[in-house]
Design a protein around this motif. Structure first.
Motif, short mmCIF file in Angstrom:
data_model
loop_
_atom_site.label_atom_id
_atom_site.label_comp_id
_atom_site.label_asym_id
_atom_site.label_seq_id
_atom_site.Cartn_x
_atom_site.Cartn_y
_atom_site.Cartn_z
N SER A 174 36.74 51.17 41.36
CA SER A 174 36.62 49.83 41.00
C SER A 174 37.81 49.57 39.90
O SER A 174 37.88 49.96 38.87
N PHE A 175 39.00 48.73 40.39
CA PHE A 175 40.22 48.56 39.62
C PHE A 175 40.65 47.25 39.71
O PHE A 175 40.65 46.45 40.74
N ILE A 176 41.59 46.82 38.73
CA ILE A 176 41.93 45.48 38.71
C ILE A 176 43.21 45.56 37.64
O ILE A 176 43.04 46.00 36.62
N SER A 177 44.48 45.04 38.12
CA SER A 177 45.53 45.16 37.13
C SER A 177 45.15 43.89 36.10
O SER A 177 44.54 43.04 36.49
N ALA A 178 45.84 43.94 34.72
CA ALA A 178 45.43 42.88 33.53
C ALA A 178 46.16 41.77 34.35
O ALA A 178 45.81 40.70 34.09
N GLU A 179 47.32 41.85 35.23
CA GLU A 179 48.14 40.59 35.54
C GLU A 179 47.23 40.04 36.54
O GLU A 179 47.29 38.63 36.64
N ASP A 180 46.72 40.66 37.38
CA ASP A 180 45.76 39.93 38.45
C ASP A 180 44.80 39.30 38.18
O ASP A 180 43.89 38.49 38.56
N PHE A 181 44.15 39.91 36.97
CA PHE A 181 42.69 39.48 36.24
C PHE A 181 43.23 38.11 35.58
O PHE A 181 42.49 37.25 35.86
N ALA A 182 44.55 37.96 35.05
CA ALA A 182 44.77 36.77 34.54
C ALA A 182 45.14 35.74 35.64
O ALA A 182 44.88 34.39 35.38
N VAL A 183 45.81 36.24 36.81
CA VAL A 183 45.87 35.35 37.83
C VAL A 183 44.36 34.68 38.19
O VAL A 183 44.32 33.37 38.71
N ALA A 184 43.44 35.38 38.50
CA ALA A 184 42.22 34.91 38.68
C ALA A 184 41.82 34.09 37.69
O ALA A 184 41.11 32.93 38.22
N ILE A 185 41.91 34.28 36.53
CA ILE A 185 41.46 33.20 35.52
C ILE A 185 42.36 32.01 35.72
O ILE A 185 41.63 30.85 35.33
N ALA A 186 43.52 32.06 35.66
CA ALA A 186 44.47 30.96 35.71
C ALA A 186 43.93 30.04 37.27
O ALA A 186 43.86 28.88 37.07
N ASP A 187 43.70 30.75 38.19
CA ASP A 187 43.17 29.90 39.24
C ASP A 187 42.02 29.04 39.10
O ASP A 187 41.77 27.96 39.37
N GLU A 188 41.28 29.69 38.17
CA GLU A 188 39.64 28.99 38.01
C GLU A 188 40.07 27.83 36.87
O GLU A 188 39.60 26.80 36.96
N VAL A 189 41.13 28.05 36.10
CA VAL A 189 41.61 26.91 35.30
C VAL A 189 42.20 25.65 36.11
O VAL A 189 41.84 24.72 35.91
N ASP A 190 43.14 26.16 37.14
CA ASP A 190 43.48 25.24 37.93
C ASP A 190 42.73 24.49 39.02
O ASP A 190 42.73 23.25 39.19
N GLU A 191 41.66 25.11 39.48
CA GLU A 191 40.63 24.63 40.48
C GLU A 191 39.51 25.22 40.06
O GLU A 191 38.78 26.33 40.64
N PRO A 192 38.64 24.70 39.24
CA PRO A 192 37.32 25.21 38.83
C PRO A 192 36.39 25.25 40.08
O PRO A 192 36.13 24.24 40.59
N ALA A 193 35.74 26.36 40.27
CA ALA A 193 34.88 26.46 41.33
C ALA A 193 33.73 27.32 40.82
O ALA A 193 32.70 27.54 41.86
N HIS A 194 33.57 27.76 39.63
CA HIS A 194 32.37 28.60 39.43
C HIS A 194 31.68 28.20 38.04
O HIS A 194 31.81 28.88 36.86
N PRO A 195 31.31 26.79 37.90
CA PRO A 195 30.72 26.66 36.64
C PRO A 195 29.33 27.15 36.61
O PRO A 195 28.50 27.51 37.25
N ARG A 196 29.30 27.73 35.05
CA ARG A 196 28.06 28.27 34.52
C ARG A 196 27.55 29.64 35.48
O ARG A 196 26.47 29.87 36.08
N ARG A 197 28.64 30.22 35.81
CA ARG A 197 28.37 31.78 36.50
C ARG A 197 29.37 32.70 35.95
O ARG A 197 30.30 32.36 35.46
N ARG A 198 28.86 33.85 36.24
CA ARG A 198 29.62 34.95 35.89
C ARG A 198 30.16 35.44 37.05
O ARG A 198 29.66 35.19 38.15
N VAL A 199 31.39 35.74 37.10
CA VAL A 199 32.19 36.15 38.17
C VAL A 199 32.95 37.26 37.99
O VAL A 199 33.67 37.64 36.78
N SER A 200 32.97 38.29 38.73
CA SER A 200 33.56 39.52 38.71
C SER A 200 35.14 39.70 39.38
O SER A 200 35.11 38.84 40.54
N VAL A 201 35.91 40.43 39.19
CA VAL A 201 37.15 40.62 39.66
C VAL A 201 37.73 41.83 39.95
O VAL A 201 37.68 42.67 38.90
N ALA A 202 37.92 42.17 41.17
CA ALA A 202 38.40 43.61 41.44
C ALA A 202 39.31 43.61 42.82
O ALA A 202 39.17 42.40 43.43
N TYR A 203 40.01 44.65 42.99
CA TYR A 203 40.77 44.61 44.30
C TYR A 203 39.76 44.83 45.52
O TYR A 203 38.79 45.53 45.33
#
Length: 200
Positions: A171-200
């Motif tokens: 279970s791994f993700i680079s800090a860079e790609d974790f930041a990409v996932a967060i920025a994608d949510e900023v740009d296109e909100p798709a998960h309001p009031r939810r917990r989201v997990s990020v991994a490869y």
């Protein structure tokens, strides 16, 4: 967009700030000890005029800041967002509250590293705090069990409450790609009031 980022000098916070700025957003990056200081207790004032608040604040791993002050600071952030009229909050959480099986959190497993225990318990309490908030569009991001500086590939998988692993069981993700996932949510909100997990 104008984004207020707390914890901007941390490993994850630095990468979130860079990713958002690369996308053309105006980022106000704050931290307790960095060159631009800001306190979550001042969120109501600091957040005025911003579109999104991103919190990359983590409790100290050594337990020097116990859970109640950490949660109080986050309650101040939530209240400040309400007062300032900022409807969206994105929160960086930990992996300890992810489930290894339904109803069984990673932090409660026998082999969970003691050095991360207090931090992870505080992170789980933070998730529970946000799950009580029904008047803001919050998204709580949990990284994979392992997160470290690495390559920005732009690729990742999104999940929910269950810990994600790859074909080799890692279970791994680079800090860079974790930041990409967060920025994608900023740009296109798709998960309001939810917990989201990020991994490869």
């Amino acid at each position: 967009m104008k984004i207020l980022l707390f914890g901007a000098t941390g490993m994850v916070g630095q990468r979130i700030a860079a990713e958002l700025r690369d996308r053309g957003h105006e980022v106000t990056g704050l931290s307790r000890g960095g060159p631009v200081k800001g306190d979550v207790h001042d969120t109501a004032t600091l957040a005025e005029g911003h579109d999104v608040i991103v919190s990359a604040i983590a409790p100290p791993r050594d337990g020097t800041e116990p859970e109640p002050p950490f949660l109080a600071a986050n309650r101040a952030l939530i209240d400040g967002a309400r007062t300032a009229g900022v409807p969206r909050v994105i929160v960086v959480g930990g992996a300890g509250s992810l489930q290894v099986a339904p109803g069984h959190d990673l932090v409660d497993t026998p082999d969970f590293p003691a050095v991360y225990k207090k931090e992870s318990l505080a992170g789980r309490a933070l998730l529970r705090l946000y799950r009580e908030v029904d008047d803001l569009d919050w998204t709580f991001f949990s990284p994979a069990a392992e997160i470290a500086p690495g390559e920005r590939t732009g690729s990742y998988r999104l999940g929910g409450d269950l810990l994600m692993t790859d074909s080799e069981g890692r279970s791994f993700i680079s800090a860079e790609d974790f930041a990409v996932a967060i920025a994608d949510e900023v740009d296109e909100p798709a998960h309001p009031r939810r917990r989201v997990s990020v991994a490869y």
